[in-house]
Design a protein around this motif. Sequence first.
Motif, PDB file in Angstrom:
ATOM      1  N   ALA A 181       0.808  -1.151   0.031  1.00 21.97           N
ATOM      2  CA  ALA A 181       0.118   0.049   0.043  1.00 21.97           C
ATOM      3  C   ALA A 181       0.553   1.147  -0.037  1.00 21.97           C
ATOM      4  O   ALA A 181       0.329   2.148  -0.407  1.00 21.97           O
ATOM      5  CB  ALA A 181      -0.863  -0.037   1.144  1.00 21.97           C
ATOM      6  N   ASP A 182       2.182   1.244   0.569  1.00 18.61           N
ATOM      7  CA  ASP A 182       2.864   2.241   0.613  1.00 18.61           C
ATOM      8  C   ASP A 182       3.890   2.543  -0.793  1.00 18.61           C
ATOM      9  O   ASP A 182       4.124   3.595  -0.908  1.00 18.61           O
ATOM     10  CB  ASP A 182       4.004   2.058   1.651  1.00 18.61           C
ATOM     11  CG  ASP A 182       3.427   1.932   2.969  1.00 18.61           C
ATOM     12  OD1 ASP A 182       2.573   2.946   3.238  1.00 18.61           O
ATOM     13  OD2 ASP A 182       3.827   1.064   3.776  1.00 18.61           O
ATOM     14  N   MET A 183       3.691   1.620  -1.797  1.00 14.59           N
ATOM     15  CA  MET A 183       4.112   1.519  -2.973  1.00 14.59           C
ATOM     16  C   MET A 183       3.355   1.965  -3.971  1.00 14.59           C
ATOM     17  O   MET A 183       2.283   1.933  -4.147  1.00 14.59           O
ATOM     18  CB  MET A 183       4.812   0.156  -3.359  1.00 14.59           C
ATOM     19  CG  MET A 183       5.704  -0.496  -2.457  1.00 14.59           C
ATOM     20  SD  MET A 183       7.394   0.454  -2.205  1.00 14.59           S
ATOM     21  CE  MET A 183       6.968   0.936  -0.314  1.00 14.59           C
ATOM     22  N   PRO A 184       3.929   2.716  -4.998  1.00 10.03           N
ATOM     23  CA  PRO A 184       5.399   3.192  -5.300  1.00 10.03           C
ATOM     24  C   PRO A 184       5.772   4.274  -4.290  1.00 10.03           C
ATOM     25  O   PRO A 184       4.801   5.182  -4.086  1.00 10.03           O
ATOM     26  CB  PRO A 184       5.457   3.684  -6.588  1.00 10.03           C
ATOM     27  CG  PRO A 184       4.456   4.214  -6.985  1.00 10.03           C
ATOM     28  CD  PRO A 184       3.323   3.268  -6.311  1.00 10.03           C
ATOM     29  N   LEU A 185       6.763   4.652  -3.871  1.00 13.42           N
ATOM     30  CA  LEU A 185       7.412   5.643  -2.998  1.00 13.42           C
ATOM     31  C   LEU A 185       7.223   6.868  -3.624  1.00 13.42           C
ATOM     32  O   LEU A 185       7.556   6.860  -4.731  1.00 13.42           O
ATOM     33  CB  LEU A 185       8.798   5.404  -2.438  1.00 13.42           C
ATOM     34  CG  LEU A 185       8.794   4.062  -1.506  1.00 13.42           C
ATOM     35  CD1 LEU A 185      10.533   4.048  -1.071  1.00 13.42           C
ATOM     36  CD2 LEU A 185       7.911   4.507  -0.202  1.00 13.42           C
ATOM     37  N   GLY A 186       6.607   7.830  -3.029  1.00  8.50           N
ATOM     38  CA  GLY A 186       6.664   9.298  -3.491  1.00  8.50           C
ATOM     39  C   GLY A 186       7.812   9.953  -3.019  1.00  8.50           C
ATOM     40  O   GLY A 186       8.832   9.669  -2.175  1.00  8.50           O
ATOM     41  N   GLU A 187       7.257  11.499  -2.864  1.00  8.97           N
ATOM     42  CA  GLU A 187       8.539  12.291  -2.254  1.00  8.97           C
ATOM     43  C   GLU A 187       8.373  12.288  -0.943  1.00  8.97           C
ATOM     44  O   GLU A 187       9.449  12.835  -0.004  1.00  8.97           O
ATOM     45  CB  GLU A 187       8.207  13.706  -2.831  1.00  8.97           C
ATOM     46  CG  GLU A 187       8.363  13.782  -4.415  1.00  8.97           C
ATOM     47  CD  GLU A 187       8.247  15.290  -4.608  1.00  8.97           C
ATOM     48  OE1 GLU A 187       8.038  16.083  -3.985  1.00  8.97           O
ATOM     49  OE2 GLU A 187       8.894  15.575  -5.999  1.00  8.97           O
ATOM     50  N   THR A 188       7.366  11.859  -0.173  1.00 13.35           N
ATOM     51  CA  THR A 188       7.245  11.809   1.260  1.00 13.35           C
ATOM     52  C   THR A 188       6.498  10.426   1.635  1.00 13.35           C
ATOM     53  O   THR A 188       5.883   9.888   1.021  1.00 13.35           O
ATOM     54  CB  THR A 188       6.344  12.833   1.909  1.00 13.35           C
ATOM     55  OG1 THR A 188       5.231  12.734   1.331  1.00 13.35           O
ATOM     56  CG2 THR A 188       7.052  14.215   1.809  1.00 13.35           C
ATOM     57  N   ILE A 210      11.344  11.355   1.244  1.00 11.10           N
ATOM     58  CA  ILE A 210      11.949  10.224   0.550  1.00 11.10           C
ATOM     59  C   ILE A 210      12.832  10.829  -0.693  1.00 11.10           C
ATOM     60  O   ILE A 210      12.507  11.319  -1.608  1.00 11.10           O
ATOM     61  CB  ILE A 210      11.187   9.349   0.013  1.00 11.10           C
ATOM     62  CG1 ILE A 210      10.266   8.720   1.163  1.00 11.10           C
ATOM     63  CG2 ILE A 210      11.969   8.042  -0.626  1.00 11.10           C
ATOM     64  CD1 ILE A 210      11.040   8.297   2.166  1.00 11.10           C
ATOM     65  N   LEU A 211      14.134  10.479  -0.274  1.00 10.91           N
ATOM     66  CA  LEU A 211      15.310  11.243  -1.409  1.00 10.91           C
ATOM     67  C   LEU A 211      15.068  10.124  -2.863  1.00 10.91           C
ATOM     68  O   LEU A 211      14.712   9.221  -2.549  1.00 10.91           O
ATOM     69  CB  LEU A 211      16.672  10.983  -0.990  1.00 10.91           C
ATOM     70  CG  LEU A 211      17.086  11.843   0.247  1.00 10.91           C
ATOM     71  CD1 LEU A 211      18.310  11.598   0.864  1.00 10.91           C
ATOM     72  CD2 LEU A 211      16.795  13.446  -0.171  1.00 10.91           C
ATOM     73  N   PRO A 212      15.498  10.744  -4.045  1.00  7.48           N
ATOM     74  CA  PRO A 212      15.309  10.170  -4.985  1.00  7.48           C
ATOM     75  C   PRO A 212      16.159   8.658  -4.926  1.00  7.48           C
ATOM     76  O   PRO A 212      15.824   7.620  -5.726  1.00  7.48           O
ATOM     77  CB  PRO A 212      15.802  10.998  -6.192  1.00  7.48           C
ATOM     78  CG  PRO A 212      15.705  12.294  -5.706  1.00  7.48           C
ATOM     79  CD  PRO A 212      15.742  12.333  -4.276  1.00  7.48           C
ATOM     80  N   VAL A 213      17.366   8.766  -4.648  1.00  2.78           N
ATOM     81  CA  VAL A 213      18.228   7.390  -4.426  1.00  2.78           C
ATOM     82  C   VAL A 213      17.706   6.493  -3.481  1.00  2.78           C
ATOM     83  O   VAL A 213      17.776   5.275  -3.855  1.00  2.78           O
ATOM     84  CB  VAL A 213      19.483   7.930  -3.958  1.00  2.78           C
ATOM     85  CG1 VAL A 213      19.398   8.272  -2.379  1.00  2.78           C
ATOM     86  CG2 VAL A 213      20.606   6.597  -3.967  1.00  2.78           C
ATOM     87  N   VAL A 232      14.600   1.313  -3.557  1.00  6.40           N
ATOM     88  CA  VAL A 232      13.314   0.364  -3.285  1.00  6.40           C
ATOM     89  C   VAL A 232      12.736  -0.170  -4.606  1.00  6.40           C
ATOM     90  O   VAL A 232      12.407  -1.375  -4.815  1.00  6.40           O
ATOM     91  CB  VAL A 232      12.244   1.090  -2.348  1.00  6.40           C
ATOM     92  CG1 VAL A 232      10.877   0.493  -2.296  1.00  6.40           C
ATOM     93  CG2 VAL A 232      12.967   1.537  -1.210  1.00  6.40           C
ATOM     94  N   ALA A 233      12.623   0.700  -5.507  1.00 10.42           N
ATOM     95  CA  ALA A 233      12.096   0.368  -6.825  1.00 10.42           C
ATOM     96  C   ALA A 233      12.755  -0.612  -7.697  1.00 10.42           C
ATOM     97  O   ALA A 233      12.257  -1.778  -8.213  1.00 10.42           O
ATOM     98  CB  ALA A 233      11.901   1.351  -7.688  1.00 10.42           C
TER      99      ALA A 233
END
Length: 300
Positions: free
Chosen positions: A162-169, A184-187, A192-193
């Motif tokens: 449910a938390d995926m995909p990660l966004g900016e926060t 959440i930083l791009p790296v 995670v992706a």
Amino acid sequence: MMQKADFLAAWQDYLTQARRRSPHTVRAYIAAASRLLDRIGATDWAALARTDAPALRAQLAARRGEGIGNVSAARELSALKGFIAFARTQAGMDDAAPPRLRGPRIKKGLPRPITPVDATNVAEIVEGMATEDWIGARDSAVLLLMYGAGLRIAEALSLTGADMPLGETLVVTGKGNKQRIVPILPVVREGVAAYLRQQPWPVERDEPIFRGAKGGPLSPGMVQKAMAKARTVLGLPATATPHALRHSFATHLLGAGVDLRSLQELLGHASLGSTQIYTRVDAARMLDTYRNAHPRERGR
């Protein structure tokens, strides 16, 4: 007449439901209560509620005789005080405060962060040492979440589909069921992706994304083992644990000028006092830098 199991079941229900304590804390508090009940043999809440300071002191002395140190003794006393306070509430007493008994003094050590370079190297090493590519990507992603977002290991492992995909926060549920928002930083997002693309299991909305080799939830122990192997390769001290990455996240942000209140929110600390310890870490790091750089200090 109540049985020992009755006391423990009520205590466990209170800890998990009313206090929302972590499974680790619940196990420790139940074990402490069990040992006390074996010693005093209470038959109802009123009898247990009458447990006084000398009785608790005797219980701690017995535990000391078994070889526990100051930290364990302090934790035991905290658990027993909570248990007695709960018993007094159950017995209907007006004063639910536990017996007054001071625990052993514990010298708080400073957190031991690792450098940004070492944190990056650790993530790369665990990825390269894994038996399978997807496992390496998994371990690297967990460590990136701890270093790049300041998550506790349990918080990282609790992420679900449910938390995926990660966004900016990301909304993180931490200790005491307290929620906070972390950037959440791009790296980190990319790490995670990359893991999700490689891992062989379906990403279910209500299931944890981090899986063990057989598909079950990933245990903290596996992450700790991966970190231990990486620090051996890099020659890092034993203090370079997964949790040290969270310390690094905090000290590096503080050094970059983030104020304490903002850092407290990012870390999910209940009190500012827990966050203030990082000011001592940052001061210690600056002093080391000064001593290494100052011409009159070099060579001493």
